[in-house]
Write an enzyme that holds these catalytic residues in place. Structure first.
Site, PDB file in Angstrom:
ATOM      1  N   HIS A 132      67.184  50.808  35.348  1.00  0.00           N
ATOM      2  CA  HIS A 132      65.877  50.633  36.434  1.00  0.00           C
ATOM      3  C   HIS A 132      65.249  52.010  36.324  1.00  0.00           C
ATOM      4  O   HIS A 132      64.031  51.903  36.632  1.00  0.00           O
ATOM      5  CB  HIS A 132      66.335  50.092  37.777  1.00  0.00           C
ATOM      6  CG  HIS A 132      65.295  49.438  38.559  1.00  0.00           C
ATOM      7  ND1 HIS A 132      63.823  49.573  38.192  1.00  0.00           N
ATOM      8  CD2 HIS A 132      65.241  48.343  39.340  1.00  0.00           C
ATOM      9  CE1 HIS A 132      62.924  49.000  39.068  1.00  0.00           C
ATOM     10  NE2 HIS A 132      63.886  48.025  39.378  1.00  0.00           N
ATOM     11  N   ASP A 162      60.350  34.362  23.564  1.00  0.00           N
ATOM     12  CA  ASP A 162      60.596  33.577  22.356  1.00  0.00           C
ATOM     13  C   ASP A 162      61.055  34.432  21.141  1.00  0.00           C
ATOM     14  O   ASP A 162      60.425  35.012  20.537  1.00  0.00           O
ATOM     15  CB  ASP A 162      59.416  32.581  22.329  1.00  0.00           C
ATOM     16  CG  ASP A 162      59.945  31.633  21.101  1.00  0.00           C
ATOM     17  OD1 ASP A 162      60.887  31.531  20.551  1.00  0.00           O
ATOM     18  OD2 ASP A 162      58.905  30.694  20.750  1.00  0.00           O
TER      19      ASP A 162
END
Length: 452
Positions: free
Chosen positions: A161, A380
């Site tokens: 992070h 995708d």
């Protein structure tokens, strides 16, 4: 409440490998802004994707190696600054590479989808566990691809992070997917790695009050963060579609103008959480939530770092939980967002964080991290969008997640102490928010919980 369904063990054909960038990358120390190296961000965000069809591992490795040329800080290693004191982190951009593990699990995508609404401990098997002495020993990017019996696959990523936020994660995953499908293509968005655009002013100018942070340890005898950690936690999940959000908005009388789905569901979740804990009426409680400020401070396109700050709403318990008073909490959330429209307020917060004794106030706060509306569910790699995306684990931070197949819905996932889970469920689902079933009871199809 359902019990955790233990997943089968993963079979690893070999140890994980390190995948470096496919071409030479800049070798330097990357400065991290004050928004990057806050202590509460010193962990890896763990994402889980479930796909119906697998993608060739060789192709995934090749495209990962290619995308790390542009996203080269993810191939580096975190360390304490060699120029400043040991409280400051930086990235050693050395091109060492990302850690990549491949595994097989004797399960199917359908079986996993049935239990995917709420994370449980056994899902941790889906990400290779590194034995490390400290946070700094873990590579910024760790990946495991698990092939399934049915021909599907699970992709788990752990992204540090301190290196990027949710927007950066989405940007990276879409870039990786783009190069998987079009190896010779150019990236649609190129990352901008310069963090100096968010350097504090000299001298720092803290011209505003920032209630989400504190320089001193909490003086209140009530520490909700410690309370959460002292009991077994139960992960809960609530899915809010447009109809549920509309019913929530109707509880705000007189109505407020231009209320968003986030504001409405955040105010309701905060109020329900506080109600379930049965706190002293005079206690001041806070809601901390992430707000993207890239446009507010004119960060360059593709800015690849933490570009969010924390909005903070605060109220006494009595005022927040007053009967049918969603308006109070909703108005506070809107005001907290409005404060962050001021560039000076944001710069003041960055300057405040130059003082390393300043920390986020977790003692009386619910923290919401927004993963919805980031496009995470649209990644995708060439065999279709995921059947599911979400966190690998559930903690005391509350996550607002996208709902695959419904862009107008939001899924709220948060773990609460076992002793209050039924009370929390009741308050989240009360007041006619949920449609009644044929027996006149609240329809609970959008609710899931699971013992961690």
């Amino acid at each position: 409440m359902s019990k955790s369904e233990e997943l089968p063990d993963c079979f690893y054909p070999g140890p994980p490998i390190t995948i470096p960038p496919s071409a030479p990358t800049p070798k330097h120390s990357l400065y991290l802004s004050n928004l990057d190296d806050q202590k509460f961000l010193r962990f890896s965000i763990k994402y889980l994707y479930l796909f119906k069809k697998s993608v060739s591992l060789d192709i995934l490795k090749s495209s990962l190696s290619r995308v790390l040329v542009d996203y080269y800080p993810l191939a580096g290693r975190l360390r304490t600054s060699i120029y400043e004191d040991d409280h400051k982190l930086e990235v050693d951009c050395n091109g060492e590479g990302a850690l990549f593990a491949e595994a097989f699990m004797d399960s199917t995508a359908e079986q996993l989808l049935d239990s995917s609404m709420v994370p449980n401990k056994s899902w941790k098997k889906l990400l290779y566990k590194l034995e490390s002495q400290s946070f700094l020993d873990v590579p910024p990017l760790v990946i495991q691809v698990t092939s399934l019996r049915c021909g599907g696959m699970i992709l788990c990523t752990a992204i540090n992070h301190c290196v990027c936020d949710g927007i950066g994660t989405s940007q990276f995953l879409h870039a990786w997917a783009q190069l998987t499908k079009s190896p010779n293509g150019d990236l649609t968005v190129l990352p901008f790695h310069g963090r100096h655009v968010l350097k504090p002013r000299e001298p720092p100018q803290v011209n505003f009050i920032h209630p989400g942070y504190s320089r001193t340890k909490p003086t209140s005898q009530v520490d909700l963060f410690k309370l959460m950690q002292s009991q077994p936690l139960v992960a809960t999940s609530f899915t809010f579609g447009p109809s549920e959000v509309l019913r929530l908005k109707k509880q705000c009388v007189p109505p407020l103008k231009c209320t968003t789905t986030f504001e409405t569901v955040a105010a309701h979740t905060w109020r329900s959480w506080v109600k379930s804990l049965k706190l002293c009426p005079t206690l001041i409680v806070k809601l901390l939530f992430s707000v993207n400020v890239r446009k507010k401070v004119n960060l360059p396109e593709g800015y690849y770092g933490n570009g969010f700050v924390l909005g903070c709403a605060e109220s006494t318990v009595k005022d927040l939980v007053a009967a049918n008073n969603l308006r109070h909490g909703l108005k506070l959330v809107q005001q907290a967002k409005c404060d962050l429209d001021d560039d000076g307020y944001i710069r003041s917060m960055i300057d405040l964080l130059e003082d390393k004794t300043v920390t986020m106030d977790l003692s009386r706060s619910l923290v919401i991290s927004q993963w919805s509306r980031l496009g995470l569910e649209d990644v995708d790699f060439g065999e279709g969008k995921p059947l599911h995306m979400g966190p690998l684990t559930s903690g005391v931070y509350c996550l607002f997640l996208p709902v695959v197949g419904d862009a107008n819905a939001v899924r709220v996932v948060v773990s609460v102490p076992e002793s209050v889970v039924e009370n929390f469920q009741y308050h989240m689902m009360e007041s006619g928010i949920w449609e009644k079933d044929e027996n006149g009871d609240a329809n609970t199809k959008g609710y899931h919980s699971q013992q961690n």
